[in-house]
Design a protein around this motif. Structure first.
Motif, PDB file in Angstrom:
ATOM      1  N   ALA A 105      -0.343  12.817 -11.557  1.00  0.00           N
ATOM      2  CA  ALA A 105      -0.442  12.153 -13.069  1.00  0.00           C
ATOM      3  C   ALA A 105      -0.686  13.284 -14.012  1.00  0.00           C
ATOM      4  N   GLU A 106      -1.983  14.094 -13.578  1.00  0.00           N
ATOM      5  CA  GLU A 106      -2.445  14.922 -14.557  1.00  0.00           C
ATOM      6  C   GLU A 106      -1.381  16.060 -14.827  1.00  0.00           C
ATOM      7  N   ARG A 107      -0.816  16.634 -13.579  1.00  0.00           N
ATOM      8  CA  ARG A 107       0.278  17.531 -13.688  1.00  0.00           C
ATOM      9  C   ARG A 107       1.308  17.230 -14.366  1.00  0.00           C
ATOM     10  N   ALA A 108       1.648  15.964 -14.407  1.00  0.00           N
ATOM     11  CA  ALA A 108       2.988  15.338 -15.075  1.00  0.00           C
ATOM     12  C   ALA A 108       2.695  15.110 -16.576  1.00  0.00           C
TER      13      ALA A 108
ATOM     14  N   THR B  47       0.270   8.569 -16.742  1.00  0.00           N
ATOM     15  CA  THR B  47      -0.590   7.672 -16.066  1.00  0.00           C
ATOM     16  C   THR B  47      -0.352   7.598 -14.683  1.00  0.00           C
ATOM     17  N   LYS B  48      -1.473   7.149 -13.965  1.00  0.00           N
ATOM     18  CA  LYS B  48      -1.380   7.055 -12.304  1.00  0.00           C
ATOM     19  C   LYS B  48      -0.318   5.752 -12.081  1.00  0.00           C
ATOM     20  N   GLN B  49      -0.335   4.852 -12.954  1.00  0.00           N
ATOM     21  CA  GLN B  49       0.793   3.823 -12.760  1.00  0.00           C
ATOM     22  C   GLN B  49       2.200   4.227 -12.949  1.00  0.00           C
ATOM     23  N   THR B  50       2.278   5.021 -13.785  1.00  0.00           N
ATOM     24  CA  THR B  50       3.616   5.730 -13.756  1.00  0.00           C
ATOM     25  C   THR B  50       4.048   6.401 -12.692  1.00  0.00           C
ATOM     26  N   VAL B  51       3.092   7.132 -12.145  1.00  0.00           N
ATOM     27  CA  VAL B  51       3.164   7.739 -10.771  1.00  0.00           C
ATOM     28  C   VAL B  51       3.770   6.743  -9.881  1.00  0.00           C
TER      29      VAL B  51
END
Length: 325
Positions: free
Chosen positions: A5-8, A11-15
């Motif tokens: 999530a941080e690299r992209a 949010t974690k939810q989007t991942v």
């Protein structure tokens, strides 16, 4: 997932949405997430996901066997649909063993899957009460015996399939007809053929569901009435045995003996002669049945206990001809 999530820059939810495919994500965002996953070598932890979400992303499927062309097509189509939605398949075979079927069903009574599809009523009908309190949606398909009103069923109109075969032979002028059948499993197919003729038709039980069983049943039918001009086999594998029995008996197909099967498996298209059969929409049945379960998972409500009957179709090839006068 946090690192991805941080690299992209999401949010974690989007991942999670990209990984599961259950929620649509804008293409550009999804591409960034996939690139981050590839760069970081991220592999979803399925156990952790199950604990966090209360789901397994797994659907169970029961079939009698995978050696049958019919059931292998059902398995393949169910897996195709599940793969499209990011789900996994847990496959169980009963192998025509009632105790084995009972053990598998009892093991699934706890929440190890998100849904369960049972294909075929062999070995299982007496054990359905084990699923009365199952914490996941259950559906039936390829069901031939009288369907229970406690579960949704997506199946084939097998009685109409028998009727189509009988009407074809009747229209060709055949009167001395024999049926090769696996009883009592295929009683609806037999009753359909009898409805087409408006009278009783002799039935010869196949000792086993194979070409050898069809060969044996055909020999019995021709011995009982050497003037038989047509044979209906309640599934294609029996019909392949009938073709071989006719050849060894010196009966030309279709000049001396017409043969009709039921299923339209791949092998009958390349038989000699190519087999006339009643095609049943096995893949469409599987797709509709698993789709019904996935909608029930999405809606978090049990599917309605409805009966859906899919219509078969007659496929005329080279193994049938008008009766000799």
């Amino acid at each position: 997932m946090r690192d991805v999530a941080e690299r992209a820059g999401v949010t974690k939810q989007t991942v999670s949405n990209v990984v599961t495919g259950r929620v649509k994500v804008r293409p550009a965002t999804a591409d960034r997430v996939r690139a981050a996953i590839a760069e970081l070598g991220y592999t979803p932890n399925l156990v952790a996901r199950s604990l966090a979400t209360g789901t397994t992303m797994t659907v169970g499927l029961f079939v009698p066997t995978v050696t049958s062309s019919f059931y292998s097509a059902v398995v393949e189509e169910v897996e195709n649909v599940l793969d499209e939605r990011g789900y996994h398949l847990l496959l169980c075979t009963t192998r025509q063993d009632g105790e084995r079927a009972r053990r598998h069903l009892a093991g699934l009574s706890s929440r190890s899957v998100d849904a369960l599809l049972i294909a075929g009523d062999q070995d299982l009908i007496d054990h359905l009460p084990l699923l009365a309190d199952a914490p996941f949606p259950v559906a039936l398909c390829a069901w031939e015996s009288d369907a229970p009103d406690t579960l949704p069923v997506v199946t084939i109109d097998y009685e109409h399939a028998g009727y189509l075969a009988g009407r074809h032979l009747r229209d060709l002028g055949h009167e001395r007809v024999a049926v090769l059948a696996s009883l009592p499993a295929h009683a609806h197919r037999v009753s359909g053929l009898r409805r087409a003729f408006g009278r009783d038709v002799p039935v010869f039980a196949a000792p086993e569901p194979s070409a050898e069983g069809g060969f044996t049943a055909t020999n019995a039918a021709l011995a009982a009435d050497p003037h038989t001009t047509a044979i209906f086999a309640t599934y294609d594998t029996l019909a392949l045995g009938a073709l071989e029995a006719a050849r060894l008996a010196g009966r030309s197909v279709p000049r001396d003996l017409s043969v009709v099967g039921l299923d339209d498996i791949e092998e009958v298209r390349h038989a000699h002669p190519a087999l006339t059969t009643v095609a049943i929409p096995s893949r469409e049945m599987a797709r509709q049945a698993v789709g019904l379960l996935l909608r029930a998972i999405d809606d978090a409500t049990p599917p309605a206990n409805a009966l859906q009957l899919l219509r078969p179709a007659l496929v005329i090839r080279d193994s049938t001809a008008p009766a000799s006068r």
